[in-house]
Scaffold this motif. Structure first.
Motif, PDB file in Angstrom:
ATOM      1  N   VAL A   1      80.475  39.780  10.557  1.00  0.00           N
ATOM      2  CA  VAL A   1      80.934  39.343  11.934  1.00  0.00           C
ATOM      3  C   VAL A   1      79.729  39.309  12.819  1.00  0.00           C
ATOM      4  O   VAL A   1      78.799  40.303  13.052  1.00  0.00           O
ATOM      5  N   LYS A   2      79.467  38.031  13.382  1.00  0.00           N
ATOM      6  CA  LYS A   2      78.179  37.773  14.562  1.00  0.00           C
ATOM      7  C   LYS A   2      78.658  36.959  15.691  1.00  0.00           C
ATOM      8  O   LYS A   2      79.851  36.730  15.816  1.00  0.00           O
ATOM      9  N   LEU A   3      77.871  37.424  16.451  1.00  0.00           N
ATOM     10  CA  LEU A   3      78.021  36.757  17.964  1.00  0.00           C
ATOM     11  C   LEU A   3      77.915  35.146  17.638  1.00  0.00           C
ATOM     12  O   LEU A   3      76.761  34.884  17.329  1.00  0.00           O
ATOM     13  N   SER A   4      78.830  34.342  18.144  1.00  0.00           N
ATOM     14  CA  SER A   4      78.484  33.088  18.024  1.00  0.00           C
ATOM     15  C   SER A   4      78.018  32.601  19.251  1.00  0.00           C
ATOM     16  O   SER A   4      78.641  32.813  20.556  1.00  0.00           O
ATOM     17  N   LEU A   5      76.810  31.626  19.165  1.00  0.00           N
ATOM     18  CA  LEU A   5      76.222  31.170  20.405  1.00  0.00           C
ATOM     19  C   LEU A   5      76.533  30.003  20.816  1.00  0.00           C
ATOM     20  O   LEU A   5      75.881  29.158  21.227  1.00  0.00           O
ATOM     21  N   ARG A   6      77.948  29.797  20.639  1.00  0.00           N
ATOM     22  CA  ARG A   6      78.456  28.323  21.160  1.00  0.00           C
ATOM     23  C   ARG A   6      79.258  28.686  22.464  1.00  0.00           C
ATOM     24  O   ARG A   6      79.793  27.591  22.893  1.00  0.00           O
ATOM     25  N   GLY A   7      78.778  29.526  23.174  1.00  0.00           N
ATOM     26  CA  GLY A   7      79.570  29.661  24.471  1.00  0.00           C
ATOM     27  C   GLY A   7      79.558  28.486  25.210  1.00  0.00           C
ATOM     28  O   GLY A   7      80.331  28.058  25.918  1.00  0.00           O
ATOM     29  N   ALA A   8      78.216  27.888  25.619  1.00  0.00           N
ATOM     30  CA  ALA A   8      78.137  26.668  26.357  1.00  0.00           C
ATOM     31  C   ALA A   8      78.897  25.626  25.924  1.00  0.00           C
ATOM     32  O   ALA A   8      79.579  24.850  26.769  1.00  0.00           O
ATOM     33  N   GLU A   9      78.822  25.268  24.752  1.00  0.00           N
ATOM     34  CA  GLU A   9      79.552  24.293  23.959  1.00  0.00           C
ATOM     35  C   GLU A   9      81.272  24.670  24.273  1.00  0.00           C
ATOM     36  O   GLU A   9      81.905  23.490  24.573  1.00  0.00           O
ATOM     37  N   ILE A  10      81.430  25.614  24.115  1.00  0.00           N
ATOM     38  CA  ILE A  10      83.139  25.955  24.099  1.00  0.00           C
ATOM     39  C   ILE A  10      83.437  25.830  25.567  1.00  0.00           C
ATOM     40  O   ILE A  10      84.422  25.126  25.908  1.00  0.00           O
ATOM     41  N   LEU A  11      82.538  26.420  26.505  1.00  0.00           N
ATOM     42  CA  LEU A  11      82.838  26.253  27.894  1.00  0.00           C
ATOM     43  C   LEU A  11      82.901  24.907  28.408  1.00  0.00           C
ATOM     44  O   LEU A  11      83.865  24.438  29.182  1.00  0.00           O
ATOM     45  N   ALA A  12      81.892  23.821  28.060  1.00  0.00           N
ATOM     46  CA  ALA A  12      82.251  22.399  28.322  1.00  0.00           C
ATOM     47  C   ALA A  12      83.512  21.920  28.057  1.00  0.00           C
ATOM     48  O   ALA A  12      83.971  21.028  28.549  1.00  0.00           O
ATOM     49  N   GLY A  13      83.834  22.219  26.617  1.00  0.00           N
ATOM     50  CA  GLY A  13      85.068  21.432  26.095  1.00  0.00           C
ATOM     51  C   GLY A  13      86.408  22.130  26.893  1.00  0.00           C
ATOM     52  O   GLY A  13      87.073  21.349  27.231  1.00  0.00           O
ATOM     53  N   LEU A  14      86.313  23.251  27.325  1.00  0.00           N
ATOM     54  CA  LEU A  14      87.421  24.114  28.167  1.00  0.00           C
ATOM     55  C   LEU A  14      87.263  23.306  29.465  1.00  0.00           C
ATOM     56  O   LEU A  14      88.664  22.927  29.887  1.00  0.00           O
ATOM     57  N   GLN A  15      86.497  23.277  29.827  1.00  0.00           N
ATOM     58  CA  GLN A  15      86.153  22.591  31.467  1.00  0.00           C
ATOM     59  C   GLN A  15      86.613  20.998  31.333  1.00  0.00           C
ATOM     60  O   GLN A  15      87.440  20.684  32.371  1.00  0.00           O
TER      61      GLN A  15
ATOM     62  N   GLY B   1      97.840  23.468  39.732  1.00  0.00           N
ATOM     63  CA  GLY B   1      98.946  24.409  39.651  1.00  0.00           C
ATOM     64  C   GLY B   1      99.101  25.147  38.193  1.00  0.00           C
ATOM     65  O   GLY B   1      99.429  26.238  38.126  1.00  0.00           O
ATOM     66  N   GLN B   2      98.567  24.195  37.227  1.00  0.00           N
ATOM     67  CA  GLN B   2      98.767  24.939  35.932  1.00  0.00           C
ATOM     68  C   GLN B   2      97.399  24.970  35.115  1.00  0.00           C
ATOM     69  O   GLN B   2      97.171  25.498  34.112  1.00  0.00           O
ATOM     70  N   GLN B   3      96.279  24.930  36.003  1.00  0.00           N
ATOM     71  CA  GLN B   3      94.906  24.837  35.601  1.00  0.00           C
ATOM     72  C   GLN B   3      94.188  26.156  35.405  1.00  0.00           C
ATOM     73  O   GLN B   3      94.804  27.038  36.303  1.00  0.00           O
ATOM     74  N   CYS B   4      93.397  26.200  34.494  1.00  0.00           N
ATOM     75  CA  CYS B   4      92.689  27.449  34.300  1.00  0.00           C
ATOM     76  C   CYS B   4      91.240  27.153  34.755  1.00  0.00           C
ATOM     77  O   CYS B   4      90.801  26.045  34.615  1.00  0.00           O
ATOM     78  N   ASN B   5      90.525  28.005  35.225  1.00  0.00           N
ATOM     79  CA  ASN B   5      89.209  27.783  35.479  1.00  0.00           C
ATOM     80  C   ASN B   5      88.167  28.799  34.528  1.00  0.00           C
ATOM     81  O   ASN B   5      88.299  29.793  34.189  1.00  0.00           O
ATOM     82  N   TRP B   6      87.343  27.793  33.967  1.00  0.00           N
ATOM     83  CA  TRP B   6      86.432  28.494  32.771  1.00  0.00           C
ATOM     84  C   TRP B   6      85.032  28.210  33.532  1.00  0.00           C
ATOM     85  O   TRP B   6      84.333  27.269  34.093  1.00  0.00           O
TER      86      TRP B   6
END
Length: 172
Positions: free
Chosen positions: A76-90, A99-104
């Motif tokens: 198991v390793k830390l995945s350094l894709r946080g910024a990429e995943i964050l952009a996709g979520l946003q 009213g149904q949104q989440c904030n990332w």
């Protein structure tokens, strides 16, 4: 703080996408930060100390670590894709009804993202019923954004941090 772009500042003080200072660099500004932090607190306190009957608004935040599993090697390793995943979520939240949104938002590690409700909860007991549902929604949206070999536990630390090659891709 040296910003690298990202979202504009928000009223609730969300972390911006930024590059942290190296320790030696921080020593040059630590006195300034301490003095101005105290001055800002006093200013804010004096501005709001006499407010009465204000509406209670509150929220929660969940910090998700993103791990990459290697079934072949059993690692198991830390995945350094946080910024990429964050952009996709946003980007995905733009198509969700208000009213149904989440904030990332970014979290301090590049293997992490932070999720909060899209809107604050109110002071009514009925809002307590919304918290778990919103947390489940956030986790489902994050899981959908991960690669097949990634997971997102909510752990306070990564037990193998600093041991061998503990990131994917390997950190320099």
């Amino acid at each position: 703080r040296r910003t690298t772009g990202g979202a504009p500042p928000r009223d609730m003080g969300f972390l911006l996408d930024a590059t942290p200072l190296e320790w030696d660099e921080s020593l040059e500004v630590i006195r300034y930060v301490r003095e101005h932090g105290i001055a800002q607190f006093i200013h804010l306190y004096n501005r709001i100390k006499d407010i009465e009957g204000d509406r209670l608004l509150w929220g929660d935040e969940v910090e998700y670590a993103i791990f990459k599993l290697d079934a072949e090697r059993g690692t198991v390793k830390l995945s350094l894709r946080g910024a990429e995943i964050l952009a996709g979520l946003q980007e995905g939240e733009r198509s969700v009804p208000v009213g149904q949104q989440c904030n990332w938002v970014p979290e301090w590690g590049s293997w992490m993202v932070e999720g909060t409700p899209g809107m604050p909860y109110s002071g009514y007991a009925t809002d307590l019923l919304l918290v778990e549902k919103n947390m489940r929604t956030r986790r489902a949206r994050l899981l959908a954004a991960l690669a097949e070999d990634e997971i997102c536990p909510t752990l306070p630390c990564f037990p193998l941090m600093g041991v061998g090659t503990f990131t994917d891709p390997p950190a320099r």
